[in-house]
Scaffold this motif. Structure first.
Motif, PDB file in Angstrom:
ATOM      1  N   ILE A 101       0.855  -1.176   0.000  1.00  0.00           N
ATOM      2  CA  ILE A 101       0.000   0.000   0.000  1.00  0.00           C
ATOM      3  C   ILE A 101       0.895   1.230   0.000  1.00  0.00           C
ATOM      4  O   ILE A 101       1.769   1.378   0.858  1.00  0.00           O
ATOM      5  CB  ILE A 101      -0.932   0.027   1.230  1.00  0.00           C
ATOM      6  CG1 ILE A 101      -1.758  -1.266   1.305  1.00  0.00           C
ATOM      7  CG2 ILE A 101      -1.829   1.260   1.196  1.00  0.00           C
ATOM      8  CD1 ILE A 101      -2.695  -1.484   0.146  1.00  0.00           C
ATOM      9  N   ASN A 104       0.099   5.975   2.661  1.00  0.00           N
ATOM     10  CA  ASN A 104      -0.911   5.589   3.643  1.00  0.00           C
ATOM     11  C   ASN A 104      -0.716   6.253   5.002  1.00  0.00           C
ATOM     12  O   ASN A 104      -1.316   5.813   5.977  1.00  0.00           O
ATOM     13  CB  ASN A 104      -0.934   4.061   3.798  1.00  0.00           C
ATOM     14  CG  ASN A 104      -2.173   3.591   4.543  1.00  0.00           C
ATOM     15  OD1 ASN A 104      -3.256   4.150   4.379  1.00  0.00           O
ATOM     16  ND2 ASN A 104      -2.026   2.574   5.378  1.00  0.00           N
ATOM     17  N   TYR A 105       0.124   7.292   5.086  1.00  0.00           N
ATOM     18  CA  TYR A 105       0.273   8.060   6.327  1.00  0.00           C
ATOM     19  C   TYR A 105       0.002   9.531   6.024  1.00  0.00           C
ATOM     20  O   TYR A 105       0.514  10.080   5.047  1.00  0.00           O
ATOM     21  CB  TYR A 105       1.678   7.891   6.910  1.00  0.00           C
ATOM     22  CG  TYR A 105       1.863   6.597   7.666  1.00  0.00           C
ATOM     23  CD1 TYR A 105       1.903   6.577   9.057  1.00  0.00           C
ATOM     24  CD2 TYR A 105       1.986   5.390   6.988  1.00  0.00           C
ATOM     25  CE1 TYR A 105       2.067   5.379   9.756  1.00  0.00           C
ATOM     26  CE2 TYR A 105       2.146   4.193   7.669  1.00  0.00           C
ATOM     27  CZ  TYR A 105       2.184   4.201   9.049  1.00  0.00           C
ATOM     28  OH  TYR A 105       2.342   3.018   9.733  1.00  0.00           O
ATOM     29  N   PRO A 120      -7.089   2.947  -1.421  1.00  0.00           N
ATOM     30  CA  PRO A 120      -5.693   2.520  -1.264  1.00  0.00           C
ATOM     31  C   PRO A 120      -4.969   2.374  -2.599  1.00  0.00           C
ATOM     32  O   PRO A 120      -5.526   1.854  -3.570  1.00  0.00           O
ATOM     33  CB  PRO A 120      -5.814   1.167  -0.560  1.00  0.00           C
ATOM     34  CG  PRO A 120      -7.125   1.208   0.131  1.00  0.00           C
ATOM     35  CD  PRO A 120      -8.021   2.015  -0.760  1.00  0.00           C
ATOM     36  N   THR A 121      -3.744   2.865  -2.643  1.00  0.00           N
ATOM     37  CA  THR A 121      -2.872   2.676  -3.802  1.00  0.00           C
ATOM     38  C   THR A 121      -2.152   1.347  -3.632  1.00  0.00           C
ATOM     39  O   THR A 121      -1.425   1.146  -2.664  1.00  0.00           O
ATOM     40  CB  THR A 121      -1.850   3.815  -3.897  1.00  0.00           C
ATOM     41  OG1 THR A 121      -2.548   5.048  -4.071  1.00  0.00           O
ATOM     42  CG2 THR A 121      -0.898   3.600  -5.066  1.00  0.00           C
ATOM     43  N   GLU A 153       8.029   0.098   7.317  1.00  0.00           N
ATOM     44  CA  GLU A 153       6.610  -0.191   7.132  1.00  0.00           C
ATOM     45  C   GLU A 153       6.169  -1.339   8.041  1.00  0.00           C
ATOM     46  O   GLU A 153       6.917  -2.289   8.289  1.00  0.00           O
ATOM     47  CB  GLU A 153       6.306  -0.551   5.671  1.00  0.00           C
ATOM     48  CG  GLU A 153       6.759   0.517   4.688  1.00  0.00           C
ATOM     49  CD  GLU A 153       5.957   0.557   3.406  1.00  0.00           C
ATOM     50  OE1 GLU A 153       4.953  -0.184   3.307  1.00  0.00           O
ATOM     51  OE2 GLU A 153       6.340   1.337   2.517  1.00  0.00           O
ATOM     52  N   MET A 242      -2.122   6.225  10.086  1.00  0.00           N
ATOM     53  CA  MET A 242      -2.509   5.596   8.832  1.00  0.00           C
ATOM     54  C   MET A 242      -3.801   6.193   8.285  1.00  0.00           C
ATOM     55  O   MET A 242      -4.736   6.484   9.046  1.00  0.00           O
ATOM     56  CB  MET A 242      -2.706   4.085   9.023  1.00  0.00           C
ATOM     57  CG  MET A 242      -1.442   3.265   9.053  1.00  0.00           C
ATOM     58  SD  MET A 242      -1.890   1.509   9.079  1.00  0.00           S
ATOM     59  CE  MET A 242      -0.257   0.769   9.082  1.00  0.00           C
ATOM     60  N   ILE A 243      -3.865   6.331   6.985  1.00  0.00           N
ATOM     61  CA  ILE A 243      -5.089   6.778   6.309  1.00  0.00           C
ATOM     62  C   ILE A 243      -6.088   5.634   6.250  1.00  0.00           C
ATOM     63  O   ILE A 243      -7.278   5.804   6.547  1.00  0.00           O
ATOM     64  CB  ILE A 243      -4.748   7.292   4.900  1.00  0.00           C
ATOM     65  CG1 ILE A 243      -3.811   8.505   4.992  1.00  0.00           C
ATOM     66  CG2 ILE A 243      -6.024   7.647   4.131  1.00  0.00           C
ATOM     67  CD1 ILE A 243      -3.149   8.881   3.676  1.00  0.00           C
ATOM     68  N   PHE A 244      -5.618   4.452   5.865  1.00  0.00           N
ATOM     69  CA  PHE A 244      -6.442   3.245   5.831  1.00  0.00           C
ATOM     70  C   PHE A 244      -5.926   2.295   6.901  1.00  0.00           C
ATOM     71  O   PHE A 244      -4.740   1.974   6.949  1.00  0.00           O
ATOM     72  CB  PHE A 244      -6.387   2.591   4.451  1.00  0.00           C
ATOM     73  CG  PHE A 244      -6.815   3.510   3.338  1.00  0.00           C
ATOM     74  CD1 PHE A 244      -8.154   3.809   3.152  1.00  0.00           C
ATOM     75  CD2 PHE A 244      -5.870   4.083   2.498  1.00  0.00           C
ATOM     76  CE1 PHE A 244      -8.548   4.669   2.136  1.00  0.00           C
ATOM     77  CE2 PHE A 244      -6.255   4.937   1.476  1.00  0.00           C
ATOM     78  CZ  PHE A 244      -7.602   5.244   1.299  1.00  0.00           C
ATOM     79  N   ILE A 249      -7.474  -2.275   5.005  1.00  0.00           N
ATOM     80  CA  ILE A 249      -6.543  -2.740   3.972  1.00  0.00           C
ATOM     81  C   ILE A 249      -6.800  -4.211   3.631  1.00  0.00           C
ATOM     82  O   ILE A 249      -6.894  -4.592   2.458  1.00  0.00           O
ATOM     83  CB  ILE A 249      -5.087  -2.540   4.430  1.00  0.00           C
ATOM     84  CG1 ILE A 249      -4.742  -1.048   4.455  1.00  0.00           C
ATOM     85  CG2 ILE A 249      -4.114  -3.298   3.534  1.00  0.00           C
ATOM     86  CD1 ILE A 249      -3.444  -0.732   5.161  1.00  0.00           C
ATOM     87  N   THR A 267       2.257  -1.739   4.514  1.00  0.00           N
ATOM     88  CA  THR A 267       1.122  -0.832   4.695  1.00  0.00           C
ATOM     89  C   THR A 267       1.459   0.650   4.602  1.00  0.00           C
ATOM     90  O   THR A 267       0.699   1.487   5.080  1.00  0.00           O
ATOM     91  CB  THR A 267       0.473  -1.120   6.057  1.00  0.00           C
ATOM     92  OG1 THR A 267       1.463  -0.996   7.091  1.00  0.00           O
ATOM     93  CG2 THR A 267      -0.127  -2.515   6.103  1.00  0.00           C
ATOM     94  N   GLY A 268       2.579   1.002   3.972  1.00  0.00           N
ATOM     95  CA  GLY A 268       2.924   2.406   3.824  1.00  0.00           C
ATOM     96  C   GLY A 268       3.912   2.869   4.882  1.00  0.00           C
ATOM     97  O   GLY A 268       4.120   2.216   5.897  1.00  0.00           O
TER      98      GLY A 268
END
Length: 307
Positions: A101, A104-105, A120-121, A153, A242-244, A249, A267-268
């Motif tokens: 991902i 994500n922060y 999510p990218t 990460e 985290m965004i997600f 995720i 996860t970023g």
């Protein structure tokens, strides 16, 4: 920011079965003096395995039958073996393609002057990226001296067959958490919209030293992620930025995709990556890189070298 719950397409017969947690709370995979690969739990519940290996300290491990973290029903054999060589806690073969991902922060998005994503990218790293937490990061000849970057990460390890799970159910499929470094060749990344080549070179995903069970960490937002380069603090972030979230995720990645046991999801990264420094600070041969996550996930100590 979040993702709505997906529907669970699994039949009842395919739902999570067996033990809810493995017998261990912190897992390491290693080669012992007998030359064989084993897995198990460090005898010392507080030891940072990565630091101990770097300091050439003995790390006794309580061996678990079968040598795989993915067997929830395996028991301790009663043997204790000394770690001779630290390996990635999940083998590249068991992990398969690493799901990743990006962005994500929140603080990382801010340092890159990018808007927060609504979805999510996702990109992939090859299984050949996976290395241990004590191996050198070897920069290949096609990577310039002014582009190799670090990214601490949080890694999610999937423990059970996972497809079309809801956000509420997603945690039941997570075996535990590990430390990862999403090593990146920035010039290659800038040349294309697809990141797998720049981030997918051999050894570009050091993993471990441990997996910590979700029994020990029911809420991963408490985790602290740090990077030190030649003793200088570069990254110091919290998973609650985290965004997600972890459940979001896992649920998102499982929609229409089967996540097999052993799947690794990174996860970023928090803010503080090398490309954002003023001036930028990229990895150089001889650098001492320490990537660490709190609550027993432990420290990676990977010297930087060139092939």
């Amino acid at each position: 920011m979040g993702i709505s719950n997906g529907s669970n397409g699994l039949e009842k017969s395919n739902r999570v079965q067996g033990s809810k947690y493995p017998v261990w709370t912190r897992w390491v995979r290693f080669r012992a003096s007998d030359g064989e690969i084993h897995g198990g739990e460090p005898v010392d519940a507080d030891v940072d395995v990565g630091l101990a290996i770097a300091d050439k300290e003995d790390v006794p491990v309580r061996v678990v039958a079968g040598g795989s973290a993915l067997n929830y029903d395996a028991e301790f054999t009663g043997e204790v073996k000394l770690m001779e060589e630290l390996l990635s806690p999940v083998s590249p073969r068991d992990a398969g393609t690493v799901r990743c991902i990006g962005l994500n922060y929140k603080e990382h998005a801010a340092e890159m002057n990018l808007a927060l994503p609504s979805t999510p990218t996702v990109f992939l790293k090859a299984a050949t990226c996976i290395a241990s937490a004590s191996e050198p990061i070897v920069l290949p000849s096609n990577v310039d001296y002014d582009e190799a970057d670090y990214e601490v990460e949080l890694a999610i390890i999937i423990g059970k067959l996972c497809k079309n799970v809801s956000v509420a159910e997603a945690g039941d499929y997570v075996l535990g958490y590990s430390t990862a470094n999403d090593v990146t060749a920035r010039k290659h990344q800038e040349k294309t919209s697809q990141w797998s080549y720049a981030k997918g070179m051999d050894g570009f995903c050091p993993l471990g030293p441990c997996i910590v069970s979700t029994k020990q960490i029911p809420d991963p937002t408490v985790l602290r992620l740090t990077t030190h380069l030649n003793e200088k603090s570069m990254q110091n972030g919290s998973a609650d930025d985290m965004i997600f979230s972890v459940p979001e995720i896992v649920s998102y990645l499982s929609q229409g995709h089967t996540l097999l046991p052993g799947t690794v999801i990174i996860t970023g990264t928090p803010c503080g990556i090398g490309v954002s420094q003023k001036p930028p600070r990229f990895l150089q041969p001889g650098d001492n890189l320490r990537i660490s996550i709190s609550h027993g996930l432990g420290t990676q100590i990977c010297p930087v070298a060139r092939d």
